[in-house]
Write a protein that holds these residues in place. Sequence first.
Motif, PDB file in Angstrom:
ATOM      1  N   ARG A  59       0.864  -1.184   0.000  1.00  0.00           N
ATOM      2  CA  ARG A  59       0.000   0.000   0.000  1.00  0.00           C
ATOM      3  C   ARG A  59       0.898   1.231   0.000  1.00  0.00           C
ATOM      4  O   ARG A  59       1.493   1.571   1.029  1.00  0.00           O
ATOM      5  N   LEU A  60       0.997   1.878  -1.141  1.00  0.00           N
ATOM      6  CA  LEU A  60       1.912   3.011  -1.305  1.00  0.00           C
ATOM      7  C   LEU A  60       1.369   4.279  -0.657  1.00  0.00           C
ATOM      8  O   LEU A  60       0.170   4.541  -0.693  1.00  0.00           O
ATOM      9  N   SER A  61       2.287   5.088  -0.116  1.00  0.00           N
ATOM     10  CA  SER A  61       1.931   6.422   0.373  1.00  0.00           C
ATOM     11  C   SER A  61       1.931   7.384  -0.822  1.00  0.00           C
ATOM     12  O   SER A  61       2.284   6.996  -1.941  1.00  0.00           O
ATOM     13  N   GLN A  62       1.620   8.646  -0.560  1.00  0.00           N
ATOM     14  CA  GLN A  62       1.624   9.651  -1.630  1.00  0.00           C
ATOM     15  C   GLN A  62       3.030   9.947  -2.137  1.00  0.00           C
ATOM     16  O   GLN A  62       3.192  10.533  -3.195  1.00  0.00           O
ATOM     17  N   GLU A  63       4.047   9.522  -1.363  1.00  0.00           N
ATOM     18  CA  GLU A  63       5.434   9.760  -1.782  1.00  0.00           C
ATOM     19  C   GLU A  63       5.839   8.911  -2.982  1.00  0.00           C
ATOM     20  O   GLU A  63       6.848   9.176  -3.616  1.00  0.00           O
ATOM     21  N   HIS A  64       5.064   7.852  -3.262  1.00  0.00           N
ATOM     22  CA  HIS A  64       5.425   6.926  -4.345  1.00  0.00           C
ATOM     23  C   HIS A  64       4.240   6.692  -5.275  1.00  0.00           C
ATOM     24  O   HIS A  64       3.094   6.736  -4.852  1.00  0.00           O
ATOM     25  N   GLN A  65       4.554   6.423  -6.544  1.00  0.00           N
ATOM     26  CA  GLN A  65       3.502   6.254  -7.532  1.00  0.00           C
ATOM     27  C   GLN A  65       3.419   4.837  -8.099  1.00  0.00           C
ATOM     28  O   GLN A  65       2.459   4.499  -8.780  1.00  0.00           O
ATOM     29  N   ALA A  66       4.429   4.016  -7.840  1.00  0.00           N
ATOM     30  CA  ALA A  66       4.416   2.652  -8.360  1.00  0.00           C
ATOM     31  C   ALA A  66       5.383   1.796  -7.551  1.00  0.00           C
ATOM     32  O   ALA A  66       6.247   2.316  -6.848  1.00  0.00           O
ATOM     33  N   TYR A  67       5.208   0.480  -7.667  1.00  0.00           N
ATOM     34  CA  TYR A  67       6.165  -0.454  -7.057  1.00  0.00           C
ATOM     35  C   TYR A  67       6.333  -1.644  -7.984  1.00  0.00           C
ATOM     36  O   TYR A  67       5.472  -1.929  -8.814  1.00  0.00           O
ATOM     37  N   ARG A  68       7.472  -2.318  -7.834  1.00  0.00           N
ATOM     38  CA  ARG A  68       7.738  -3.527  -8.611  1.00  0.00           C
ATOM     39  C   ARG A  68       8.594  -4.484  -7.807  1.00  0.00           C
ATOM     40  O   ARG A  68       9.466  -4.062  -7.049  1.00  0.00           O
ATOM     41  N   TRP A  69       8.338  -5.780  -7.988  1.00  0.00           N
ATOM     42  CA  TRP A  69       9.200  -6.841  -7.470  1.00  0.00           C
ATOM     43  C   TRP A  69      10.091  -7.240  -8.622  1.00  0.00           C
ATOM     44  O   TRP A  69       9.597  -7.597  -9.702  1.00  0.00           O
ATOM     45  N   LEU A  70      11.410  -7.201  -8.429  1.00  0.00           N
ATOM     46  CA  LEU A  70      12.342  -7.423  -9.534  1.00  0.00           C
ATOM     47  C   LEU A  70      13.513  -8.304  -9.128  1.00  0.00           C
ATOM     48  O   LEU A  70      14.000  -8.222  -7.999  1.00  0.00           O
TER      49      LEU A  70
END
Length: 147
Positions: free
Chosen positions: A106-117
């Motif tokens: 669950r991202l905060s407003q500080e981030h716009q996307a996430y990825r597992w890489l």
Amino acid sequence: MALRACGLIIFRRRLIPTVDKPAIEFLLLQASDGIHHWTPPKGHVEPGENDLETALRETQEEAGIAAGQLTVIEGFRMELNYVARKKPKTVIYWLAEVKDYDVEIRLSQEHQAYRWLGLDEACQLAQFKEMQAALQKGHQFLCSSAS
């Protein structure tokens, strides 16, 4: 004096490792501002907090992962020193594994996307050589401690 921040290099182990894909995947978050860079969750130390408490709090705030959902890996701590926005900055990272492979992010407003890489893709997205080195050393540490 350098700004001080702390964070966690969060990873999970693929359920079924394949020959061409590494078994370890790292979580990177994309910043909402600036150059939209990708990093693990991290943030500034608040008064009365120790470094690891900061890393755990920031992970909860930025990715929605609570301390109880993580296992911090003993024996790995990496300090990065670089210049950010024309100011010296020190960031300390620990390795932490999610207990649930399918943990909800669950991202905060500080981030716009996430990825597992996997390591190679994570290093490509990370851009900065210090962050790439931290991911590589974390991966190396996990692979050497598994054998």
